[in-house]
Design a protein around this motif. Sequence first.
Motif, PDB file in Angstrom:
ATOM      1  N   LEU A 144       0.848  -1.186   0.000  1.00  0.00           N
ATOM      2  CA  LEU A 144       0.000   0.000   0.000  1.00  0.00           C
ATOM      3  C   LEU A 144       0.884   1.236   0.000  1.00  0.00           C
ATOM      4  CD1 LEU A 144      -2.408  -1.030   2.907  1.00  0.00           C
ATOM      5  CD2 LEU A 144      -2.714  -1.486   0.473  1.00  0.00           C
ATOM      6  N   HIS A 145       0.342   2.338  -0.538  1.00  0.00           N
ATOM      7  CA  HIS A 145       1.052   3.615  -0.519  1.00  0.00           C
ATOM      8  C   HIS A 145       0.163   4.660   0.158  1.00  0.00           C
ATOM      9  CE1 HIS A 145       3.047   1.751  -4.188  1.00  0.00           C
ATOM     10  NE2 HIS A 145       4.025   1.912  -3.319  1.00  0.00           N
ATOM     11  N   PRO A 146       0.140   4.671   1.497  1.00  0.00           N
ATOM     12  CA  PRO A 146      -0.675   5.675   2.193  1.00  0.00           C
ATOM     13  C   PRO A 146      -0.303   7.083   1.739  1.00  0.00           C
ATOM     14  CG  PRO A 146       0.148   4.031   3.731  1.00  0.00           C
ATOM     15  CD  PRO A 146       0.846   3.784   2.434  1.00  0.00           C
ATOM     16  N   GLY A 147      -1.330   7.891   1.448  1.00  0.00           N
ATOM     17  CA  GLY A 147      -1.091   9.246   0.983  1.00  0.00           C
ATOM     18  C   GLY A 147      -1.015   9.374  -0.521  1.00  0.00           C
ATOM     19  N   ASP A 148      -1.281   8.283  -1.274  1.00  0.00           N
ATOM     20  CA  ASP A 148      -1.175   8.367  -2.734  1.00  0.00           C
ATOM     21  C   ASP A 148      -2.510   8.642  -3.419  1.00  0.00           C
ATOM     22  OD1 ASP A 148      -2.570   5.974  -2.592  1.00  0.00           O
ATOM     23  OD2 ASP A 148      -1.253   4.911  -3.991  1.00  0.00           O
ATOM     24  N   GLY A 149      -3.500   9.073  -2.644  1.00  0.00           N
ATOM     25  CA  GLY A 149      -4.789   9.436  -3.231  1.00  0.00           C
ATOM     26  C   GLY A 149      -5.880   8.420  -3.000  1.00  0.00           C
ATOM     27  N   ILE A 150      -5.537   7.180  -2.730  1.00  0.00           N
ATOM     28  CA  ILE A 150      -6.558   6.183  -2.397  1.00  0.00           C
ATOM     29  C   ILE A 150      -7.021   6.444  -0.960  1.00  0.00           C
ATOM     30  CG2 ILE A 150      -7.041   3.725  -2.111  1.00  0.00           C
ATOM     31  CD1 ILE A 150      -4.942   3.133  -4.210  1.00  0.00           C
ATOM     32  N   PRO A 151      -8.320   6.579  -0.723  1.00  0.00           N
ATOM     33  CA  PRO A 151      -8.803   7.000   0.605  1.00  0.00           C
ATOM     34  C   PRO A 151      -8.841   5.863   1.625  1.00  0.00           C
ATOM     35  CG  PRO A 151     -10.657   6.736  -0.881  1.00  0.00           C
ATOM     36  CD  PRO A 151      -9.420   6.513  -1.714  1.00  0.00           C
ATOM     37  N   PHE A 152      -7.673   5.280   1.894  1.00  0.00           N
ATOM     38  CA  PHE A 152      -7.599   4.245   2.914  1.00  0.00           C
ATOM     39  C   PHE A 152      -7.908   4.821   4.295  1.00  0.00           C
ATOM     40  CE2 PHE A 152      -4.444   2.388  -0.146  1.00  0.00           C
ATOM     41  CZ  PHE A 152      -5.080   1.185  -0.354  1.00  0.00           C
ATOM     42  N   THR A 153      -8.466   3.984   5.140  1.00  0.00           N
ATOM     43  CA  THR A 153      -8.518   4.272   6.571  1.00  0.00           C
ATOM     44  C   THR A 153      -7.787   3.141   7.288  1.00  0.00           C
ATOM     45  OG1 THR A 153     -10.669   3.163   6.796  1.00  0.00           O
ATOM     46  CG2 THR A 153     -10.672   5.556   6.459  1.00  0.00           C
ATOM     47  N   PHE A 154      -7.006   3.516   8.296  1.00  0.00           N
ATOM     48  CA  PHE A 154      -6.223   2.552   9.058  1.00  0.00           C
ATOM     49  C   PHE A 154      -6.568   2.699  10.535  1.00  0.00           C
ATOM     50  CE2 PHE A 154      -3.670   3.862   5.392  1.00  0.00           C
ATOM     51  CZ  PHE A 154      -3.393   2.645   4.795  1.00  0.00           C
ATOM     52  N   GLU A 155      -6.846   1.577  11.174  1.00  0.00           N
ATOM     53  CA  GLU A 155      -7.049   1.560  12.618  1.00  0.00           C
ATOM     54  C   GLU A 155      -5.999   0.643  13.227  1.00  0.00           C
ATOM     55  OE1 GLU A 155     -10.327   0.252  16.022  1.00  0.00           O
ATOM     56  OE2 GLU A 155     -10.807   0.033  13.885  1.00  0.00           O
ATOM     57  N   LEU A 156      -5.211   1.173  14.142  1.00  0.00           N
ATOM     58  CA  LEU A 156      -4.202   0.370  14.814  1.00  0.00           C
ATOM     59  C   LEU A 156      -4.881  -0.480  15.885  1.00  0.00           C
ATOM     60  CD1 LEU A 156      -1.203  -0.337  15.218  1.00  0.00           C
ATOM     61  CD2 LEU A 156      -1.076   1.580  16.839  1.00  0.00           C
ATOM     62  N   LEU A 157      -4.833  -1.800  15.705  1.00  0.00           N
ATOM     63  CA  LEU A 157      -5.472  -2.716  16.640  1.00  0.00           C
ATOM     64  C   LEU A 157      -4.521  -3.188  17.735  1.00  0.00           C
ATOM     65  CD1 LEU A 157      -7.419  -4.953  14.086  1.00  0.00           C
ATOM     66  CD2 LEU A 157      -8.232  -2.913  15.289  1.00  0.00           C
TER      67      LEU A 157
END
Length: 255
Positions: A144-157
């Motif tokens: 994955l490339h966080p910040g590359d325009g894909i609106p991912f959401t990440f939750e640290l479990l």
Amino acid sequence: MGDDMDFRVGDVLSVACPFTATRVTRLERDHVSLEWPWWGRDPDSESFHWNGIVAIGVATDADEWTQPELFRTDPPPEHLASGDACRVGVPPTVAHVTAVDRFDPPLETGWLPRPRLAVAVLPRGRSVREFPDGGHLNGTGYELHPGDGIPFTFELLFRPYAFLEPGDEVADAAGRAWRFDGPWDWYAFDGGTAAAAPEWPLALLTRGGAPCAPEPAGEVAAATVPGSHAGTLAEWTRRTDAAPTRAGRAVPLLR
């Protein structure tokens, strides 16, 4: 947590991306090609000329060599044909981080925005493995490339050893000194191999190459009064159903 999250190897995450309208351009046995809804072409790219299409893998349970895929289509590929409208996204998925890379300057890919960060993840139940030499698959997982325009959401479990920072030096309850390079990657300064990880509780000796301040030293001591390295590993394994990854080394297992 969003794209600015401080990712670490060993982190257990929930990853998701909202489903977004797109169109099928081609359908094969092991992948479906889509008009990618989130990127734009990079007019200044000299090495890559992206055509606006991205192929995502189609799950094939019988093929153990298939690269793990996070993205899904709605409806599923078996109900699609070339030219069909559909949606693409990532349903909430538990995964663990196997590698983190940063790029300065940003990586040239052929699309915009150019990524500054790459995070490899494996879904629950999969571990890093070695693939045959010369293969195109990457055993560390899905990048994955966080910040590359894909609106991912990440939750640290879960973050094993969240109270330590890479490079920290500690003394353990057995009187041995260690450097923390990652939750499953410890270096014993005495060179001994009797244990692969320190015995809790831990005393923080240095951080950032300097003697530690009282506050972080107190946090580390308090965090390691209960529990153990083995208990941390057991909790991580329960959440990931996987084998841990060390820097540059891994237990070869993929399920």
